[in-house]
Design an enzyme around this catalytic site. Structure first.
Site, PDB file in Angstrom:
ATOM      1  N   ARG A 114     -24.637   6.111  46.130  1.00 25.81           N
ATOM      2  CA  ARG A 114     -23.478   6.071  45.237  1.00 25.81           C
ATOM      3  C   ARG A 114     -22.411   6.990  45.820  1.00 25.81           C
ATOM      4  NH1 ARG A 114     -24.344  10.069  40.042  1.00 25.81           N
ATOM      5  NH2 ARG A 114     -24.493  11.968  41.242  1.00 25.81           N
ATOM      6  N   ASN A 152     -17.017   8.534  38.409  1.00 27.43           N
ATOM      7  CA  ASN A 152     -18.122   9.389  37.978  1.00 27.43           C
ATOM      8  C   ASN A 152     -18.252  10.552  38.949  1.00 27.43           C
ATOM      9  OD1 ASN A 152     -20.670   9.673  36.217  1.00 27.43           O
ATOM     10  ND2 ASN A 152     -21.499   9.860  38.289  1.00 27.43           N
ATOM     11  N   GLU A 153     -18.101  11.781  38.416  1.00 25.81           N
ATOM     12  CA  GLU A 153     -18.348  12.994  39.197  1.00 25.81           C
ATOM     13  C   GLU A 153     -17.670  12.946  40.569  1.00 25.81           C
ATOM     14  OE1 GLU A 153     -22.673  14.112  37.192  1.00 25.81           O
ATOM     15  OE2 GLU A 153     -22.617  13.270  39.209  1.00 25.81           O
ATOM     16  N   CYS A 163     -12.184   9.663  58.812  1.00 28.77           N
ATOM     17  CA  CYS A 163     -11.901   8.463  59.587  1.00 28.77           C
ATOM     18  C   CYS A 163     -10.429   8.420  60.010  1.00 28.77           C
ATOM     19  CB  CYS A 163     -12.249   7.221  58.768  1.00 28.77           C
ATOM     20  SG  CYS A 163     -11.121   6.919  57.388  1.00 28.77           S
ATOM     21  N   GLU A 312     -22.612  15.033  30.045  1.00 29.13           N
ATOM     22  CA  GLU A 312     -23.972  14.853  30.545  1.00 29.13           C
ATOM     23  C   GLU A 312     -24.692  16.193  30.584  1.00 29.13           C
ATOM     24  OE1 GLU A 312     -24.593  12.989  34.323  1.00 29.13           O
ATOM     25  OE2 GLU A 312     -23.001  11.507  34.017  1.00 29.13           O
ATOM     26  N   PHE A 362     -37.378   9.752  37.630  1.00 27.18           N
ATOM     27  CA  PHE A 362     -38.100  10.920  37.135  1.00 27.18           C
ATOM     28  C   PHE A 362     -37.171  11.925  36.447  1.00 27.18           C
ATOM     29  CE2 PHE A 362     -40.893   9.633  40.812  1.00 27.18           C
ATOM     30  CZ  PHE A 362     -41.834   9.009  40.004  1.00 27.18           C
ATOM     31  N   HIS A 363     -35.901  11.549  36.271  1.00 24.70           N
ATOM     32  CA  HIS A 363     -34.964  12.374  35.514  1.00 24.70           C
ATOM     33  C   HIS A 363     -35.203  12.117  34.028  1.00 24.70           C
ATOM     34  CE1 HIS A 363     -31.207  13.940  33.916  1.00 24.70           C
ATOM     35  NE2 HIS A 363     -30.841  14.368  35.113  1.00 24.70           N
TER      36      HIS A 363
END
Length: 673
Positions: A114, A152-153, A163, A312, A362-363
């Site tokens: 992401r 997001n974030e 580049c 969050e 697993f979060h």
């Protein structure tokens, strides 16, 4: 003016990231039933859904999102609707591989995670604008919509790309900032090592070089990368404002996590309608409640003191640290309510239902793998009820006692190569100063070094390596007008271009501190020095750093008893105008630093709060809705908190006066009469 609170939300926000695309629609009905049971008022949706919304270029599938938003509205649950621009689909990268970012070393990242975005990419700009416009047209007036959630974030995990497209845009950014190549040469000091430029097309991003590259160039590139991300946010925000007026637009910050130190949130805070933040406990042995409070105070300060929103955090363990312990019973509620005490208008989580697949399976989540017959679920339901009892505090503001100067640009500059010691750590100093203030039960505002500080009787400066002349004048004026200032070492050294201020250190802070520094003498690994008090018998121990301080109006309060600067001033106090400025020239751990902060508090007229036990946190919110006192007991023993008047404890409904009993590990909130 745009709205600054989620539309249609009349209670505190409670819920989490909801990713129904990971589940068959047969699960959705069960989800909304459980949301109502838990007291959920809002969920975040669509953040990573671009591939589902646009499975092929120009082919869109909004039917599932239509059904989802209708279902949420039917059950009285508001939606924080994301623009999914943090995760473009695979087909986009196949068509535009140049939109994947390039590292300093020249490696282009691959698709499969992401946030892999070159923020200078025209193809990305066009595609992000298109999907944002389509969402705004379709859902801008949907009755479930409370808030737009762009991207997001930002900055996680990639902020800067190196580049050729970024190189070209960087040159245009430099021209807009400086106006000529000659001005760039002056700002960067290119006379050193023969780095002089005669045309913009000779300037590249600070890619890998044989040895240390130009520090001013590196600093400007961090500014450029931050500004480029922010431009992309503003582009999407403006589309949403135009097509869905009246609905606030935000993006989730990560103010106090080192993973996101590439973002200047002072600048970003001015662009969002509502400041929101993500916070996750760093479980490396530190007192997690202190870091949490620091993150909340910083987020509130980025919001200008206005209410903000925790968008969050985790119900229990996370999945990305070396070791990820579960939260202990009651810890989730304490974490959530600590954010509310410090200004948040709710408590949201990542995520609603724990994933079965993917990198974050697993979060922890509000509905864990164990389902509803679990401690986490029972605590989720209990927290929803508690937040429901706090609806009356919406719009009130947290009351602060002191301020801490915080500047991301200074941190960027100090973190560059070839500083006097690898042990210089601006974040460590900020953590230590904050912990010292927290242990004195002081609520802290954070402030930009050029901001108005007059409302605060005490201001601390843990690390301000980069100090503009304007900041120096501002701090001097603050002291002259009656403020008490505490400054730590290696501050005031360079200007905004990382050029050393003319004359002796500490440059822009010489006058306010009433001293000069002839030379620094960093200490070796494990080496310590002893400080003795001139007018008493207290001794302190420092490490990492010492200085040869020459008072020029300041008085010596502690002296180096040994080490390279033995016999020289270690801690000084300068009376200037109506105020006082303290200087600390070595690294002190919080217990030793408390001696200096305690003396500065006396100068500032801040009374000691010795009646409050250690690790019992007391914070106030006040406004038209009344005054609310939060007491959070982070210890394993029952505690009592003194009250300055009668009130009603909101979770139990009982009248209280005199003292408030706070059981071990519990939170109590009193609405004072």
């Amino acid at each position: 003016m745009p709205e600054t609170t989620p539309t249609g939300l009349h209670r505190l926000a409670y819920g989490g990231d909801y990713n129904p695309e990971q589940w068959p629609e047969s699960v959705w009905q069960e989800d909304v039933r459980l949301m109502r049971e838990a007291g959920v008022t809002m969920v975040s949706v669509g953040i990573f859904s671009w591939a589902r919304l646009e499975p092929e270029p120009g082919v869109h599938d909004f039917g599932w999102l239509d059904r989802l938003l209708d279902l949420l509205h039917e059950h009285g649950i508001r939606a924080d609707l994301g623009t999914p621009t943090v995760a473009p689909p695979a087909w986009f990268y196949r068509a535009h591989p140049e939109a994947l970012p390039v590292t300093r070393e020249g490696t282009r990242y691959a698709f499969g995670s992401r946030g892999a975005i070159c923020h200078s990419s025209p193809a990305y700009h066009a595609a992000a604008a298109d999907i944002t416009e389509r969402l705004a047209h379709r859902y801008g007036s949907h009755p479930a919509l409370a808030l737009w959630h762009v991207h997001n974030e930002y900055g996680v995990p990639v902020s800067a790309c190196y580049c050729d497209t970024c190189a070209d845009r960087f040159r245009h950014w430099l021209d807009a900032r400086y106006g000529s190549v000659g001005a760039v040469n002056d700002a960067w000091g290119t006379a050193f090592w023969g780095q002089h430029y005669t045309a913009y097309d000779q300037i590249d991003p600070p890619r890998v070089t044989p040895t240390v590259g130009n520090p001013a160039q590196q600093l400007d590139y961090r500014r450029f990368a931050d500004a480029t991300m922010r431009d992309n946010f503003v582009r999407e925000r403006d589309i949403l404002h135009r097509l869905a007026p009246g609905v606030p637009v935000t993006t989730n910050f990560m103010t106090a996590l080192s993973q996101c130190d590439s973002v200047d949130y002072w600048a970003w805070g001015r662009e969002v309608d509502l400041v929101t933040n993500d916070h996750y406990l760093i479980t490396d042995g530190r007192r997690t409640q202190v870091n949490l409070a620091m993150a909340a105070d910083l987020t509130r300060s980025v919001a200008g003191g206005a209410p903000w929103l925790l968008l969050e955090h985790s119900t229990s363990g996370v999945n990305w640290q070396p070791r990820n312990p579960a939260k202990r019973p009651g810890e989730m509620a304490r974490n959530s309510l600590a954010h509310v005490a410090r200004g948040s208008e709710g408590a949201m989580f990542f995520q609603w239902r724990q994933s079965r697949r993917g990198a974050e399976k697993f979060h922890s989540a509000m509905v864990p793998h164990a389902g509803t017959d679990s401690r986490v679920w029972r605590e989720v339901v209990a927290l929803g009820a508690d937040l429901g009892a706090l609806a009356g505090l919406r719009g009130t503001r947290t009351v602060a006692d002191a301020a801490m100067v915080w500047d991301w640009h200074s941190w960027w500059a100090q973190s560059l190569e070839w500083r006097p010691s690898e042990d210089l750590d601006a974040r460590e100093r900020a953590d230590s100063f904050y912990e010292t203030l927290w242990d004195r039960h002081l609520t802290v505002d954070f402030a930009h070094p050029e901001a108005d500080l007059s409302a605060h009787p005490l201001v601390v400066v843990p690390a301000l390596y980069l100090t503009t002349e304007a900041a120096g004048r501002n701090l001097r004026s603050y002291v002259e007008n009656g403020g008490t200032l505490v400054v730590s070492y290696f501050s005031g050294i360079v200007d905004e271009h990382d050029a050393v201020h003319p004359g002796a250190h500490p440059g822009a802070l010489r006058d306010v501190l009433g001293l000069t520094v002839e030379e620094w003498s960093p200490l070796g690994e494990g080496e310590t020095v002893r400080l003795t008090e001139r007018a008493g018998d207290r001794a302190l121990t420092g490490d990492v750093w010492t200085e040869f301080v020459v008072p020029r109006g300041a008085e010596t309060v502690w002296t180096y008893a040994d080490g390279p600067a033995a016999g020289r001033p270690a801690v000084t106090r300068h009376r200037l105008g109506e105020g006082t400025a303290w200087y600390v020239s070595t690294r002190l751990a919080p217990p030793a630093l408390d001696a200096i902060i305690g003396a500065a508090c006396e100068d500032a007229g801040i009374a000691a709060r010795s009646e409050l036990p250690r690790d019992v946190e007391v914070v106030r919110r006040t406004g038209e809705g009344g005054t609310y006192l939060f007491a959070l007991n982070h210890t394993s023993a029952d505690a009592k908190v003194p009250l300055d008047g009668p009130g009603t404890e909101l979770f139990g409904g009982e009248a209280v006066t005199g003292h408030l009993a706070v059981p071990a590990g519990a939170v109590r909130v009193v609405r004072l009469a």
